[in-house]
Scaffold this motif. Structure first.
Motif, PDB file in Angstrom:
ATOM      1  N   PRO A 201       0.833  -1.204   0.000  1.00  0.00           N
ATOM      2  CA  PRO A 201       0.000   0.000   0.000  1.00  0.00           C
ATOM      3  C   PRO A 201       0.873   1.261   0.000  1.00  0.00           C
ATOM      4  CG  PRO A 201      -0.007  -1.013   2.176  1.00  0.00           C
ATOM      5  CD  PRO A 201       0.738  -1.948   1.276  1.00  0.00           C
ATOM      6  N   MET A 203       0.649   5.433   0.053  1.00  0.00           N
ATOM      7  CA  MET A 203      -0.156   6.627   0.270  1.00  0.00           C
ATOM      8  C   MET A 203       0.421   7.764  -0.571  1.00  0.00           C
ATOM      9  SD  MET A 203      -2.739   7.637   2.369  1.00  0.00           S
ATOM     10  CE  MET A 203      -2.561   6.754   3.945  1.00  0.00           C
ATOM     11  N   ASP A 204      -0.470   8.610  -1.129  1.00  0.00           N
ATOM     12  CA  ASP A 204       0.028   9.785  -1.832  1.00  0.00           C
ATOM     13  C   ASP A 204      -0.187  11.024  -0.978  1.00  0.00           C
ATOM     14  OD1 ASP A 204      -2.586  10.763  -2.190  1.00  0.00           O
ATOM     15  OD2 ASP A 204      -2.762   9.947  -4.212  1.00  0.00           O
ATOM     16  N   SER A 207      -3.435  11.844   0.680  1.00  0.00           N
ATOM     17  CA  SER A 207      -3.910  10.852   1.656  1.00  0.00           C
ATOM     18  C   SER A 207      -4.759   9.767   1.016  1.00  0.00           C
ATOM     19  CB  SER A 207      -4.688  11.528   2.799  1.00  0.00           C
ATOM     20  OG  SER A 207      -3.853  12.421   3.500  1.00  0.00           O
ATOM     21  N   GLN A 208      -4.562   9.538  -0.267  1.00  0.00           N
ATOM     22  CA  GLN A 208      -5.225   8.437  -0.953  1.00  0.00           C
ATOM     23  C   GLN A 208      -4.241   7.274  -1.051  1.00  0.00           C
ATOM     24  OE1 GLN A 208      -6.513  10.100  -4.702  1.00  0.00           O
ATOM     25  NE2 GLN A 208      -8.255  11.108  -3.782  1.00  0.00           N
ATOM     26  N   GLN A 209      -4.725   6.081  -0.744  1.00  0.00           N
ATOM     27  CA  GLN A 209      -3.852   4.903  -0.702  1.00  0.00           C
ATOM     28  C   GLN A 209      -4.241   3.920  -1.797  1.00  0.00           C
ATOM     29  OE1 GLN A 209      -2.402   3.140   3.163  1.00  0.00           O
ATOM     30  NE2 GLN A 209      -3.772   1.493   2.551  1.00  0.00           N
ATOM     31  N   GLN A 210      -3.222   3.420  -2.498  1.00  0.00           N
ATOM     32  CA  GLN A 210      -3.440   2.452  -3.560  1.00  0.00           C
ATOM     33  C   GLN A 210      -2.373   1.362  -3.468  1.00  0.00           C
ATOM     34  OE1 GLN A 210      -5.874   2.331  -6.028  1.00  0.00           O
ATOM     35  NE2 GLN A 210      -6.849   3.997  -4.892  1.00  0.00           N
ATOM     36  N   PRO A 291       3.477   9.963  -4.662  1.00  0.00           N
ATOM     37  CA  PRO A 291       3.519   8.870  -3.695  1.00  0.00           C
ATOM     38  C   PRO A 291       4.507   9.162  -2.575  1.00  0.00           C
ATOM     39  CG  PRO A 291       4.632   8.241  -5.733  1.00  0.00           C
ATOM     40  CD  PRO A 291       3.986   9.562  -5.984  1.00  0.00           C
ATOM     41  N   PRO A 294       6.634   4.362   1.994  1.00  0.00           N
ATOM     42  CA  PRO A 294       5.953   3.475   2.945  1.00  0.00           C
ATOM     43  C   PRO A 294       6.735   3.447   4.254  1.00  0.00           C
ATOM     44  CG  PRO A 294       7.175   2.195   1.336  1.00  0.00           C
ATOM     45  CD  PRO A 294       7.274   3.626   0.890  1.00  0.00           C
TER      46      PRO A 294
END
Length: 317
Positions: A201, A203-204, A207-210, A291, A294
């Motif tokens: 995972p 996070m950008d 605050s969106q996680q992909q 991004p 992590p």
């Protein structure tokens, strides 16, 4: 201070705590490693890389050219630089056209006098905007080619990303600052692959996680200590490393830096040249979706190599 500037202040504490220290306390420095003598060819190669990096930023479609990131919230928006536009552009035609969402797709009907192009050809009637996640987004040109507009998709949320050759962040790009090139930071590391299909995972800055493909981990030594970095997919079989370290928020950007490597060799060795660590686009513009490192990639190590913190010039307007 822009929204990313405010965010960087908040994230600074998080990143540095993850690296083992508080913002006001950098902790114990890593064991010093004596700088290796830099031969002229090595120095010249790094200077050429730095010049190429600046040249890429100065391109009309480079990251420094961004002037807007407009999230599409309604089924329809009028787009343009005029005061009645629901999506108001910083530069461009006063009335560009009508943007519509239908069936999960986005369409633009241009105004007759907007003089738009679609992938280089004159726009003729309503057309679909193919998003960037396809790899071949629709490029809408305006202002005689000085402006560009594309559709971006971030976790299902869609936005218009707008560039312009006369963006102040582009025309006023300040010099980039680097640590002196040091061969000791050109590290011979080991690539340990993960099982096929593994993701991590990411996070950008919004605050969106992909989940992102996570082919393996890079292991290296520095000053008698061992370190690991989770790798993302890079280019031509290489790796992409997103990391923070003990310089983050001090000499380098608080939200970390990026680094590409060549493809690992058959025996798993891979060269990680920290002299080529560089700042993410969010350093230069408020309209990128960068991004972030992590948690596994927050090094308890001061990486005194590569690109330093960028200081944006004060806007003239």
């Amino acid at each position: 201070m822009g929204r990313h500037g405010k965010w960087a202040g908040l994230v600074l504490g998080v990143l540095l705590v993850g690296c083992g220290g508080q913002p006001e306390d950098r902790g114990t420095a890593d064991t010093p490693v004596e700088a290796a003598p830099a031969d002229p060819a090595f120095v010249a190669d790094n200077e050429a890389w730095r010049a190429e990096r600046r040249e890429r930023l100065l391109q009309p479609d480079g990251w420094a050219s961004l002037i807007g990131l407009h999230w599409i919230e309604l089924p329809a928006h009028y787009v343009g630089s005029g005061p009645t536009s629901g999506i108001r552009l910083a530069k461009g035609p006063e009335r560009m056209g009508l943007l519509q969402r239908q069936g999960g797709k986005v369409y633009l009907t241009p105004e007759s006098d907007a003089a738009l192009t679609v992938d280089g050809a004159p726009a003729k009637g309503r057309f679909e905007l193919v998003p960037d996640v396809t790899g071949t987004p629709t490029v809408v040109g305006f202002d005689d080619g000085k402006g560009q507009l594309v559709l971006v998709d971030r976790g299902g949320r869609k936005a218009l990303r707008v560039r312009h050759a006369e963006a102040e962040t582009l025309t006023g790009l300040a010099p980039l600052d680097y640590w002196p090139a040091d061969p000791a930071w050109r590290v011979q590391a080991r690539f340990v692959p993960h099982p096929a299909g593994k993701t991590i995972p990411i996070m950008d800055i919004l605050s969106q996680q992909q989940p992102q493909p996570n082919p393996g981990v890079v292991e290296f030594e520095r000053g008698g200590a061992s370190y690991r970095l989770e790798a993302l997919e890079g280019e031509d079989g290489g790796l992409f490393l997103v990391f923070a370290d003990r310089t983050s928020g001090h000499e380098s950007y608080a939200a970390g830096r990026y680094l590409y490597t060549p493809a690992p060799a058959a025996d798993g060795t891979v060269e990680v040249d920290f002299n080529r660590a560089y700042n993410p686009p969010c350093v230069f513009t408020d309209y990128a979706t960068c991004p972030l490192p992590p948690p596994e990639n927050r090094l308890d190590l001061a990486v005194t190599a590569g690109e330093k913190k960028y200081v944006r010039p004060v806007p003239t307007t």
